[in-house]
Write an enzyme that holds these catalytic residues in place. Structure first.
Site, PDB file in Angstrom:
ATOM      1  N   SER A 163     142.073  25.570 112.871  1.00 28.57           N
ATOM      2  CA  SER A 163     140.833  25.485 112.092  1.00 28.57           C
ATOM      3  C   SER A 163     139.645  25.962 112.933  1.00 28.57           C
ATOM      4  O   SER A 163     139.611  27.115 113.362  1.00 28.57           O
ATOM      5  CB  SER A 163     140.653  24.059 111.578  1.00 28.57           C
ATOM      6  OG  SER A 163     139.618  23.970 110.637  1.00 28.57           O
ATOM      7  N   ASP A 386     117.336  31.462 116.621  1.00 25.06           N
ATOM      8  CA  ASP A 386     117.749  32.205 117.815  1.00 25.06           C
ATOM      9  C   ASP A 386     119.105  31.769 118.356  1.00 25.06           C
ATOM     10  O   ASP A 386     119.288  31.620 119.570  1.00 25.06           O
ATOM     11  CB  ASP A 386     116.680  32.086 118.895  1.00 25.06           C
ATOM     12  CG  ASP A 386     116.373  30.643 119.288  1.00 25.06           C
ATOM     13  OD1 ASP A 386     116.733  29.729 118.518  1.00 25.06           O
ATOM     14  OD2 ASP A 386     115.768  30.428 120.366  1.00 25.06           O
ATOM     15  N   HIS A 439     146.026  23.757 104.721  1.00 24.50           N
ATOM     16  CA  HIS A 439     145.185  23.986 105.902  1.00 24.50           C
ATOM     17  C   HIS A 439     145.763  23.326 107.139  1.00 24.50           C
ATOM     18  O   HIS A 439     145.563  23.809 108.248  1.00 24.50           O
ATOM     19  CB  HIS A 439     143.778  23.450 105.643  1.00 24.50           C
ATOM     20  CG  HIS A 439     142.820  23.711 106.773  1.00 24.50           C
ATOM     21  ND1 HIS A 439     142.322  24.974 107.049  1.00 24.50           N
ATOM     22  CD2 HIS A 439     142.274  22.892 107.715  1.00 24.50           C
ATOM     23  CE1 HIS A 439     141.511  24.913 108.089  1.00 24.50           C
ATOM     24  NE2 HIS A 439     141.473  23.664 108.522  1.00 24.50           N
TER      25      HIS A 439
END
Length: 464
Positions: A163, A386, A439
């Protein structure tokens, strides 16, 4: 954080190794490393934090010359599971590797960022400034710091990323490929576009959540009325919800977050259905008001893990950002999809109430007790522009490291189409596309998954 972790000029050893100890059929020893909080400032000028790694081998292999495999846990913000026996993917890996379980910085025993430890910061700005160092770029820097001190002759190692650990693996391929012998990824190929890719992630996420909701209610049609009744009850209470045992507040939109776990794991549907079996208290006294059971409210809170792993909520959207702000992307996309995820409207109109997927919303920092102290820091992080780069597409286009990836066709957490777009940018990658798992294939049948991926890299699985 405590003085030992962040002391400037700390003279304690960079690497401390513990003694071997045992769990059934495994031998383990602990390693603690003093690493820079900011790797760009260097080891001697940056404050230090601790990164913990557990070495694991099969019994009797402590002194054998085994290749190293680093495991990168999913998340963000979750520590490695603690091995209690030789089983599953751990057993398979230890047949031929020396396994390193690294608690990513801020988790487990790696200078953990907990609800209590983060309370030491004096302001939201100070906390947000600290949290900017806890993404994949610095996790990879930590891994490299450990590799050159742990692997004999500072040789390359294999990494396994599950994951979010797969996201970290792609960052590793981008900025430190010389440290890698081969890469295994399970359910974790990230979008790598510039700016912030969160909007594309959540657009796809809401679409997949609708599909998973349809499957859920097809499996458990009786839950349509139960959930509608619960949503109507919550909406009619003072303040639009009820108090939770911890001091939080359960609202209809909060209830929908059960889909984060319930819609995306192997037994998630069943677990969510059984949770709804215990919604209401029985009525013993005629005329007593209807009430949601304490058991349900307690189970709801335990379902989410935000009290033990708050870093997940604080950094979840920032993992998609490079030089751009996320601006609460999931919440914006939810507003755009409109009525489909309006729980109150659905319940009143007799429609199935849809659960959301892997998404963090700003109101969670009002309704979830453990997250309330970090509301201001979360908003600062959501506006931060940023963020440094996490991927280098040119390097990935020219990748020479063997990579095999399990790509789950029906995964809720990592969208199949987005994953395949990225896979097309990683030279030499071998994707294994499957709908056998959702998953957590590594958890559900880890031995099979590891065997298949290693087979793709060592020639046992043909190219075509």
């Amino acid at each position: 954080m405590n003085g030992e972790d962040l002391a400037a000029g700390d003279s304690s050893p960079e690497h401390v190794t513990g003694d071997w100890y045992s769990v059934p059929d495994l031998r383990l020893r602990d390693h603690r490393f003093k690493v820079p909080l900011d790797h760009c400032r260097g080891l001697h000028s940056s404050p230090k934090i601790t990164v913990f790694a557990r070495e694991v081998v099969a019994v009797g292999k402590e002194e054998q010359n085994l290749p190293y495999l680093l495991y990168l846990q999913g998340g963000p913000g979750f520590e490695c599971r603690r091995p209690t026996e030789s089983s599953g993917w751990t057993k398979k890996v230890c047949e031929e590797f020396r396994l390193i379980l690294m608690d990513q910085r801020g988790t487990g025993l790696s200078t953990p960022l907990t609800v209590s430890s983060m309370s030491q910061f004096k302001s939201a700005d100070e906390l947000a400034d600290f949290l900017k160092y806890f993404r994949a770029d610095n996790i990879v820097n930590d891994a490299e710091f450990i590799r050159v001190r742990l692997v004999p002759d500072a040789g390359p190692w294999t990494i396994l990323g599950q994951s979010y650990g797969g996201f970290c693996a792609v960052t590793y391929l981008s900025f430190a490929p010389k440290g890698l012998k081969q890469v295994l990824i399970t359910g974790g190929i990230p979008p790598i576009g510039g700016g912030c890719t969160a909007d594309s992630v959540y657009k796809a996420g809401f679409e997949q959540a609708i599909v998973q909701n349809e499957k859920y209610y097809k499996r458990f049609p009786q839950d349509i009325k139960i959930v509608q009744e619960l949503v109507n009850y919550l909406a009619e209470q003072e303040g639009g919800g009820v108090a939770l045992p911890s001091g939080g507040f359960l609202t209809p939109r909060g209830l929908q977050t059960l889909g984060l776990s319930g819609l995306g794991s192997r037994a998630g549907f069943e677990s969510m259905h059984y949770l709804f079996e215990s919604v209401w208290d029985p009525t013993f006294v005629p005329g007593a008001p209807k009430r949601i059971s304490y058991n349900f409210l307690s189970s709801f809170e335990k379902w989410l893990n935000f009290d033990t792993n708050p870093l997940y909520a604080l950094l979840h959207e920032s993992i998609y950002c490079q030089g751009s702000a996320n601006k609460w992307s999931a919440n914006s996309v939810r507003t755009a999809v409109g009525d489909k995820f309006d729980a109150i409207r659905a319940a009143r109109e007799g429609l199935p109430v849809l659960f959301t997927g892997e998404m963090i919303f700003p109101w969670m920092f009002d309704e979830i007790h453990a997250l309330k102290p970090f509301k201001d820091a979360a908003h600062i992080l959501a506006e931060k522009k940023d963020w440094p780069p996490l991927y280098d597409v040119q390097v990935l286009n020219n990748n020479k490291v063997p990579v095999a990836a399990a790509v789950y066709y029906e995964g809720l957490y990592v969208n199949f189409k987005l994953a395949m777009e990225t896979a097309s940018q990683i030279a030499g990658i071998r994707p294994w596309i499957t709908n056998e798992f959702m998953h957590f294939g590594l958890r559900d049948d880890g031995s099979k998954v590891i065997d298949h991926l290693l087979g793709m890299l060592n020639g046992r699985k043909p190219l075509f």
